[in-house]
Write an enzyme that holds these catalytic residues in place. Structure first.
Site, mmCIF file in Angstrom:
data_model
loop_
_atom_site.group_PDB
_atom_site.id
_atom_site.type_symbol
_atom_site.label_atom_id
_atom_site.label_comp_id
_atom_site.label_asym_id
_atom_site.label_seq_id
_atom_site.Cartn_x
_atom_site.Cartn_y
_atom_site.Cartn_z
ATOM 1 N N ASP A 1 0.882 -1.156 0.000
ATOM 2 C CA ASP A 1 0.000 0.000 0.000
ATOM 3 C C ASP A 1 0.936 1.227 0.000
ATOM 4 O O ASP A 1 2.122 1.098 0.312
ATOM 5 C CB ASP A 1 -0.852 -0.051 1.274
ATOM 6 C CG ASP A 1 -1.632 1.218 1.504
ATOM 7 O OD1 ASP A 1 -2.267 1.700 0.553
ATOM 8 O OD2 ASP A 1 -1.610 1.727 2.643
ATOM 9 N N ASP B 1 -0.005 5.078 0.952
ATOM 10 C CA ASP B 1 -0.215 6.005 2.061
ATOM 11 C C ASP B 1 -0.214 5.252 3.391
ATOM 12 O O ASP B 1 -1.065 4.403 3.610
ATOM 13 C CB ASP B 1 -1.549 6.734 1.839
ATOM 14 C CG ASP B 1 -1.901 7.649 2.993
ATOM 15 O OD1 ASP B 1 -0.982 8.146 3.665
ATOM 16 O OD2 ASP B 1 -3.095 7.858 3.223
HETATM 17 P P1 B16 Z 1 -6.317 10.352 -4.346
HETATM 18 P P2 B16 Z 1 -3.645 4.330 -0.285
HETATM 19 C C1 B16 Z 1 -5.397 6.353 -0.382
HETATM 20 O O1 B16 Z 1 -4.107 5.865 -0.542
HETATM 21 C C2 B16 Z 1 -5.477 7.251 0.846
HETATM 22 O O2 B16 Z 1 -5.238 6.496 2.022
HETATM 23 C C3 B16 Z 1 -6.860 7.861 0.924
HETATM 24 O O3 B16 Z 1 -6.940 8.723 2.047
HETATM 25 C C4 B16 Z 1 -7.151 8.641 -0.373
HETATM 26 O O4 B16 Z 1 -8.451 9.201 -0.358
HETATM 27 C C5 B16 Z 1 -7.001 7.680 -1.558
HETATM 28 O O5 B16 Z 1 -5.694 7.129 -1.549
HETATM 29 C C6 B16 Z 1 -7.263 8.357 -2.902
HETATM 30 O O6 B16 Z 1 -6.249 9.282 -3.161
HETATM 31 O O7 B16 Z 1 -7.314 11.397 -3.965
HETATM 32 O O8 B16 Z 1 -4.899 10.882 -4.390
HETATM 33 O O9 B16 Z 1 -6.690 9.613 -5.602
HETATM 34 O O10 B16 Z 1 -3.694 4.114 1.211
HETATM 35 O O11 B16 Z 1 -4.549 3.393 -1.062
HETATM 36 O O12 B16 Z 1 -2.251 4.340 -0.830
HETATM 37 MG MG MG Z 2 -2.744 3.152 3.455
#
Ligand code: B16
Ligand code: MG
Length: 217
Positions: free
Chosen positions: A8, A10
Site C-alpha cells: 500500500d 499512504d
Molecule cells: P487520491 P492508499 C489512499 O491511498 C489514501 O489512504 C486515501 O486517504 C485517499 O483518499 C485515496 O488514496 C485516494 O487518493 O485522492 O490521491 O486519488 O492508502 O490506497 O495508498
Molecule cells: Mg494506506
C-alpha cells in the site's frame, strides 16, 4: 520465499494521510463541516469520491449536492492536495522502506503497488522510488474500493504471480481485509488492526529477515 510483495502507499511507504487531511479539512470547512484527525483515520485507503461521501454524511449533508457539484468539490480537494505534494522529498519515505525495497531487489522478489490514489505515480516519483517497483496497479481502472480485493488481485496479475505466493502490506483496516480476501498473506502496520497474519508496530520493523521468517512459519 514469496514471489512478490505488494505495498500500500499512504501509511506504508510515506505518510501522505496528513496532507490528505489538511486538504479535506479545508474543503469540508468551506462546506461548514468540521473534521478531525480521528475522523480522518476512517478515510485511509478509501477513494477520493467515497471519502467525500463519508465527509458529507459526517456533516449531515448527504443529499445536499448533485453529482456534478460533488465532482467539483473532489477536484478542489485534489488541487489542494496535489499542491501540497510539492513538499514531498525522498526524506518523506517512512523508516526502513527504502532498505526493504533494496533488499527485495537483491533477493529477486518482485514488488508491486496497490494504492487507490490516482496520484500514486507522481508520489513515487517525488520520493524517487519508481525504479523499485515492477508493477503499479492503475487506480483509475479499479471498480471496487478496498476492502474489495480487486486492487491487490490487479497487482498480482500485473506481476504474473498468484496471490497465494505473495505478501501484502497495509496500514488500514479496509486494506488488511482486502489482502485477506485476495488470498495473499497480510502484514499490518499499526496497533489497531485486526485480522492481519503478522502485525508490526511501525515500518521500522518491516525488514526482509522479519518477512522471510514470517513466510516460513
Ligand atoms: P487520491 P492508499 C489512499 O491511498 C489514501 O489512504 C486515501 O486517504 C485517499 O483518499 C485515496 O488514496 C485516494 O487518493 O485522492 O490521491 O486519488 O492508502 O490506497 O495508498
Ligand atoms: Mg494506506
Amino acid at each position: 520465499k514469496p514471489l512478490a510483495i505488494v505495498f500500500d502507499l499512504d501509511g506504508v511507504i510515506t505518510d501522505t494521510a496528513h496532507l490528505h487531511f489538511l486538504a479535506w479539512r479545508k474543503v469540508a470547512g468551506e462546506l461548514g463541516i468540521v473534521i478531525d484527525e480521528v475522523f480522518n483515520d476512517s478515510l485511509k485507503g478509501i477513494s477520493r469520491g467515497e471519502s467525500l461521501l463519508r465527509i458529507l454524511r459526517h456533516g449531515g449533508k448527504e443529499g445536499a449536492f448533485t453529482r456534478a457539484e460533488r465532482e467539483q468539490i473532489a477536484a478542489r480537494k485534489n488541487a489542494l492536495y496535489v499542491d501540497s505534494l510539492r513538499t514531498l522529498t525522498p526524506q518523506a519515505v517512512l523508516p526502513g522502506i527504502r532498505e526493504l525495497l533494496s533488499a527485495l531487489r537483491s533477493e529477486q522478489i518482485k514488488t508491486g503497488l496497490a494504492s487507490v490514489s490516482l496520484n500514486a505515480p507522481a508520489i513515487l516519483q517525488a520520493l524517487q522510488l519508481t525504479p523499485y517497483f515492477d508493477f503499479c496497479a492503475d487506480a483509475a481502472r479499479i471498480q471496487r474500493s478496498k476492502p474489495d480485493p480487486e486492487i491487490f488481485l490487479a497487482a498480482c496479475n500485473g506481476l504474473h504471480v498468484s496471490p497465494q505466493a505473495c505478501i501484502g502490506i497495509e496500514d488500514a483496516q479496509a486494506g488488511i481485509d482486502a489482502i485477506n480476501a485476495s488470498g495473499m498473506r497480510s502484514v499490518g502496520i499499526g496497533s489497531t488492526l485486526t485480522g492481519a497474519d503478522l502485525l508490526l508496530p511501525t515500518t521500522e520493523f518491516l525488514t526482509w529477515p522479519r518477512l522471510s521468517a514470517f513466510w516460513q512459519l
